[in-house]
Design a protein around this motif. Structure first.
Motif, PDB file in Angstrom:
ATOM      1  N   GLU A  35     -61.508   8.986 -85.978  1.00 41.16           N
ATOM      2  CA  GLU A  35     -61.157   9.075 -84.563  1.00 41.16           C
ATOM      3  C   GLU A  35     -62.186   8.411 -83.629  1.00 41.16           C
ATOM      4  N   TRP A  36     -63.445   8.759 -83.779  1.00 41.79           N
ATOM      5  CA  TRP A  36     -64.454   8.193 -82.854  1.00 41.79           C
ATOM      6  C   TRP A  36     -64.544   6.681 -83.006  1.00 41.79           C
ATOM      7  N   TRP A  37     -64.407   6.230 -84.252  1.00 42.55           N
ATOM      8  CA  TRP A  37     -64.557   4.800 -84.563  1.00 42.55           C
ATOM      9  C   TRP A  37     -63.405   4.002 -83.953  1.00 42.55           C
ATOM     10  N   ARG A  38     -62.193   4.580 -84.066  1.00 45.91           N
ATOM     11  CA  ARG A  38     -61.020   3.898 -83.496  1.00 45.91           C
ATOM     12  C   ARG A  38     -61.105   3.822 -81.982  1.00 45.91           C
ATOM     13  N   GLU A  39     -61.750   4.814 -81.354  1.00 41.30           N
ATOM     14  CA  GLU A  39     -61.868   4.798 -79.896  1.00 41.30           C
ATOM     15  C   GLU A  39     -63.017   3.908 -79.423  1.00 41.30           C
ATOM     16  N   ALA A  40     -64.015   3.714 -80.295  1.00 40.00           N
ATOM     17  CA  ALA A  40     -65.255   3.037 -79.887  1.00 40.00           C
ATOM     18  C   ALA A  40     -65.036   1.568 -79.535  1.00 40.00           C
ATOM     19  N   ARG A  41     -64.294   0.872 -80.370  1.00 39.19           N
ATOM     20  CA  ARG A  41     -63.907  -0.524 -80.173  1.00 39.19           C
ATOM     21  C   ARG A  41     -65.052  -1.543 -80.151  1.00 39.19           C
ATOM     22  N   PHE A  42     -66.268  -1.117 -79.813  1.00 36.96           N
ATOM     23  CA  PHE A  42     -67.333  -2.095 -79.652  1.00 36.96           C
ATOM     24  C   PHE A  42     -68.641  -1.523 -80.205  1.00 36.96           C
ATOM     25  N   GLY A  43     -69.234  -2.253 -81.161  1.00 37.66           N
ATOM     26  CA  GLY A  43     -70.501  -1.824 -81.748  1.00 37.66           C
ATOM     27  C   GLY A  43     -71.497  -2.968 -81.781  1.00 37.66           C
ATOM     28  N   MET A  44     -72.767  -2.627 -81.928  1.00 36.31           N
ATOM     29  CA  MET A  44     -73.805  -3.652 -82.051  1.00 36.31           C
ATOM     30  C   MET A  44     -74.322  -3.670 -83.485  1.00 36.31           C
ATOM     31  N   PHE A  45     -74.319  -4.848 -84.069  1.00 29.53           N
ATOM     32  CA  PHE A  45     -74.831  -5.083 -85.406  1.00 29.53           C
ATOM     33  C   PHE A  45     -76.272  -5.580 -85.231  1.00 29.53           C
ATOM     34  N   VAL A  46     -77.168  -5.215 -86.141  1.00 28.15           N
ATOM     35  CA  VAL A  46     -78.530  -5.749 -86.076  1.00 28.15           C
ATOM     36  C   VAL A  46     -78.948  -6.226 -87.455  1.00 28.15           C
ATOM     37  N   LEU A 330     -63.844  -9.768 -77.408  1.00 27.86           N
ATOM     38  CA  LEU A 330     -63.746  -8.304 -77.411  1.00 27.86           C
ATOM     39  C   LEU A 330     -62.345  -7.853 -76.989  1.00 27.86           C
ATOM     40  N   ILE A 331     -61.831  -8.484 -75.963  1.00 28.17           N
ATOM     41  CA  ILE A 331     -60.494  -8.149 -75.468  1.00 28.17           C
ATOM     42  C   ILE A 331     -59.429  -8.513 -76.511  1.00 28.17           C
ATOM     43  N   ASP A 332     -59.554  -9.711 -77.066  1.00 29.11           N
ATOM     44  CA  ASP A 332     -58.600 -10.186 -78.069  1.00 29.11           C
ATOM     45  C   ASP A 332     -58.534  -9.194 -79.229  1.00 29.11           C
ATOM     46  N   ILE A 333     -59.714  -8.761 -79.689  1.00 27.98           N
ATOM     47  CA  ILE A 333     -59.789  -7.831 -80.818  1.00 27.98           C
ATOM     48  C   ILE A 333     -59.153  -6.487 -80.454  1.00 27.98           C
ATOM     49  N   ALA A 334     -59.501  -5.977 -79.263  1.00 29.68           N
ATOM     50  CA  ALA A 334     -58.910  -4.693 -78.842  1.00 29.68           C
ATOM     51  C   ALA A 334     -57.388  -4.812 -78.735  1.00 29.68           C
ATOM     52  N   SER A 335     -56.913  -5.964 -78.275  1.00 27.47           N
ATOM     53  CA  SER A 335     -55.462  -6.156 -78.105  1.00 27.47           C
ATOM     54  C   SER A 335     -54.744  -6.201 -79.452  1.00 27.47           C
ATOM     55  N   LYS A 336     -55.515  -6.359 -80.518  1.00 28.55           N
ATOM     56  CA  LYS A 336     -54.942  -6.379 -81.875  1.00 28.55           C
ATOM     57  C   LYS A 336     -55.324  -5.127 -82.646  1.00 28.55           C
ATOM     58  N   GLY A 337     -55.929  -4.164 -81.963  1.00 38.62           N
ATOM     59  CA  GLY A 337     -56.226  -2.874 -82.589  1.00 38.62           C
ATOM     60  C   GLY A 337     -57.472  -2.834 -83.453  1.00 38.62           C
ATOM     61  N   GLY A 338     -58.386  -3.808 -83.265  1.00 37.74           N
ATOM     62  CA  GLY A 338     -59.593  -3.829 -84.093  1.00 37.74           C
ATOM     63  C   GLY A 338     -60.851  -3.479 -83.317  1.00 37.74           C
ATOM     64  N   ASN A 339     -61.974  -3.451 -84.029  1.00 41.45           N
ATOM     65  CA  ASN A 339     -63.291  -3.245 -83.418  1.00 41.45           C
ATOM     66  C   ASN A 339     -64.080  -4.550 -83.471  1.00 41.45           C
ATOM     67  N   TYR A 340     -65.024  -4.680 -82.547  1.00 40.50           N
ATOM     68  CA  TYR A 340     -65.909  -5.852 -82.496  1.00 40.50           C
ATOM     69  C   TYR A 340     -67.320  -5.378 -82.785  1.00 40.50           C
ATOM     70  N   LEU A 341     -67.906  -5.882 -83.873  1.00 41.51           N
ATOM     71  CA  LEU A 341     -69.284  -5.547 -84.219  1.00 41.51           C
ATOM     72  C   LEU A 341     -70.098  -6.814 -83.993  1.00 41.51           C
ATOM     73  N   LEU A 342     -70.816  -6.829 -82.881  1.00 42.24           N
ATOM     74  CA  LEU A 342     -71.466  -8.059 -82.420  1.00 42.24           C
ATOM     75  C   LEU A 342     -72.953  -8.000 -82.734  1.00 42.24           C
ATOM     76  N   ASN A 343     -73.437  -9.064 -83.360  1.00 42.78           N
ATOM     77  CA  ASN A 343     -74.776  -9.034 -83.957  1.00 42.78           C
ATOM     78  C   ASN A 343     -75.890  -9.554 -83.048  1.00 42.78           C
ATOM     79  N   ILE A 344     -77.024  -8.842 -83.078  1.00 43.89           N
ATOM     80  CA  ILE A 344     -78.268  -9.418 -82.559  1.00 43.89           C
ATOM     81  C   ILE A 344     -79.226  -9.612 -83.735  1.00 43.89           C
ATOM     82  N   GLY A 345     -80.045 -10.648 -83.655  1.00 43.61           N
ATOM     83  CA  GLY A 345     -81.059 -10.896 -84.675  1.00 43.61           C
ATOM     84  C   GLY A 345     -82.428 -10.856 -84.019  1.00 43.61           C
ATOM     85  N   PRO A 346     -83.047  -9.674 -83.954  1.00 50.01           N
ATOM     86  CA  PRO A 346     -84.365  -9.582 -83.319  1.00 50.01           C
ATOM     87  C   PRO A 346     -85.410 -10.404 -84.071  1.00 50.01           C
ATOM     88  N   LYS A 347     -86.518 -10.728 -83.371  1.00 52.30           N
ATOM     89  CA  LYS A 347     -87.627 -11.492 -83.964  1.00 52.30           C
ATOM     90  C   LYS A 347     -88.475 -10.592 -84.848  1.00 52.30           C
TER      91      LYS A 347
END
Ligand code: H79
Length: 464
Positions: A35-46, A330-347
């Motif tokens: 449930e929480w994951w389906r509602e979250a829609r947006f996460g940060m990958f590291v 992010l919008i495109d993914i939400a409109s298709k029922g998915g989540n977006y896990l967007l990555n940062i690569g710290p130094k």
């Protein structure tokens, strides 16, 4: 209820369960877990580890301008000792790096953070008893603990990325797979014979610690398998997932301990994802660097993506995606029922590249105004229109709210939405201003202001 009716309902429930549940888990429980994951829609990958300090440079030369520099050990063919000697002196986490990540994720509107507890190079960010190739031994710190605590303090859910591929362990039998990468691929084992079951003992020990020592873990993000080496043969996957679930009953896992059609992998390419998943293989599927064209109805999915072209930091990669691309993704993914896990690569010191901070903040600014049209929404009820994307929410009392994300502002000031409704009420989400909406047969027409308030995406809430 009469007997025949209840028999039909039971049969229907069993069919649904056969499609969606792992053996023994009722669909209801699975839905609750998700449930929480389906509602979250947006996460940060590291992606962060020893490779981060190397920054895409080896012996003073760039390894490449693009591609995954978390693979630098494999790209230059270094054995683990040579790699560690070069990388360890450059991996110098600042005291408060994790707080910076967590603040950034929160500001961006992410609801969860998934970070690398160990990437393919085998270096563990935890302070683990199972290895001395870890932050505990090298830095006298438990970086996993620091990151988990920082994320929790910001109210974020936390997930562990964990690579089952291992370029460090001296019992990992890389010759068993022709498809999985290893820096010494094709060469004999430097230490003579190897016993993969000893590697698996280590893997189980390390994962056991990860799911025992840090409180609740929300996601386990496995990476990864090949058709010629996967599942029970490669990782004792059934037992590994069982170990995790016993310690963390609510956890959500991806399907990357497997690579087969039954486990939701239609083909090896980035576009080949089968639209069924038995949760004994995992809870969600993971299109990488790619958004499925029409989503995957009935399957939970999450697109993971880089901000430039590499997961781990590279000082040579300047191919940053624009704010427009990121927000519309992010919008495109939400409109298709998915989540977006967007990555940062710290130094190597844990600081986040300025370009990444700016991008995450730009998404956050948009989400602050329009987040209602992303969080806890469902996939669009209609095919993607030429002007943009649609998400939807069921409102209390049976009404439905559509969110119209307008990318291309109509030049004639009329936005047509191909849905039929008896009544329609339209407002600009940003300021609540009413817009004129006329419902006709199979179509609603909304009159827009001449100028689009947001060039990237203006959201109109449409109650029908
Ligand atoms: O952890 C990240 C990647 O390191 C890993 N999964 C994500 C989440 C990953 N596994 N497989 N792949 C990525 C796809 C393989 C991509 C490759 Fe390459 C392209 C392998 C060789 C060329 C990218 C560029 C990685 C190394 C160079």
């Amino acid at each position: 209820m009469n007997i025949s009716k209840s028999a039909i309902l039971i049969a229907a429930a069993m069919t649904a369960c056969a499609m969606l549940c792992s053996a023994g888990e009722p669909k209801e429980q699975h839905d609750q877990r998700m449930e929480w994951w389906r509602e979250a829609r947006f996460g940060m990958f590291v992606h962060w580890g020893l490779y981060s300090g190397l920054a895409g440079t080896w012996n003073g030369k760039p390894v490449g301008k693009s591609g995954g520099m978390e693979w630098i050990q494999q790209r230059v063919g270094a054995d683990t000792e040579t790699y560690a000697n070069a990388a360890i002196p450059l991996f110098k986490p600042s005291p408060d790096f994790a707080k910076g990540w967590a603040k950034l994720a929160k500001e961006a509107g992410c609801r969860y953070v998934v970070f690398t507890t160990k990437h393919h190079d085998g270096f563990c960010l935890a302070d683990t008893k199972t290895s001395d190739y870890d932050a505990g031994s090298v830095l006298h710190r438990d970086l996993v603990k620091e990151i988990v605590e920082a994320c929790r303090a910001e109210g974020l859910r936390v997930g562990f990325y964990h690579s089952v591929i291992d370029w460090h362990h001296d019992q990992y039998e890389y010759a068993k797979s022709k498809q999985l990468p290893h820096p010494l691929k094709g060469k004999p084992y430097p230490n003579g014979t190897r016993d993969h079951s000893k590697y698996l003992n280590y893997l189980f020990g390390e994962v056991g610690e990860l799911v025992s020592n840090y409180g609740p873990v929300d996601v386990l993000w496995w990476d990864y398998s090949a058709q010629d080496f996967q599942g029970d043969e490669a990782w004792h996957a059934t037992d590994l997932m069982k170990l995790v679930r016993e310690k963390q009953p609510g956890i959500i896992m991806n399907n990357r301990l497997y690579r087969s059609a039954e486990a939701g992998w239609k083909s090896m390419g980035t576009d080949g994802y089968a639209a069924t998943l038995d949760t004994k293989y995992g809870d969600f599927v993971t299109p990488e660097q790619h958004i499925p064209d029409t989503g995957m109805p009935g399957v939970d999915w999450e697109t993971c993506m880089t901000l430039n072209t590499t997961w781990g930091f590279s000082e040579h990669d300047h191919a940053w995606k624009s704010d427009e691309t990121l927000i519309r993704n992010l919008i495109d993914i939400a409109s298709k029922g998915g989540n977006y896990l967007l990555n940062i690569g710290p130094k190597g010191d844990g600081s986040v590249p300025d370009e990444s901070i700016k991008s995450m903040q730009a998404i956050g600014a948009w989400m602050k105004v329009n987040g209602e049209a992303i969080y806890a929404t469902q996939a669009s009820p209609i095919a993607k229109p030429a002007w943009g994307r649609v998400t939807q929410k069921q409102l209390a009392g049976g009404a439905k709210r559509l969110y119209l994300h307008v990318f291309n502002w109509p030049t004639d000031g009329k936005l047509t939405v191909p849905v039929s409704a008896k009544t329609a009420k339209a407002t600009l989400l940003a300021n609540g201003k009413s817009l004129d909406a006329t419902a006709a047969e199979n179509q609603i027409t909304i009159t827009l202001p001449a100028e689009s308030p947001d060039k990237i995406a203006t959201v109109i809430a449409l109650d029908i």
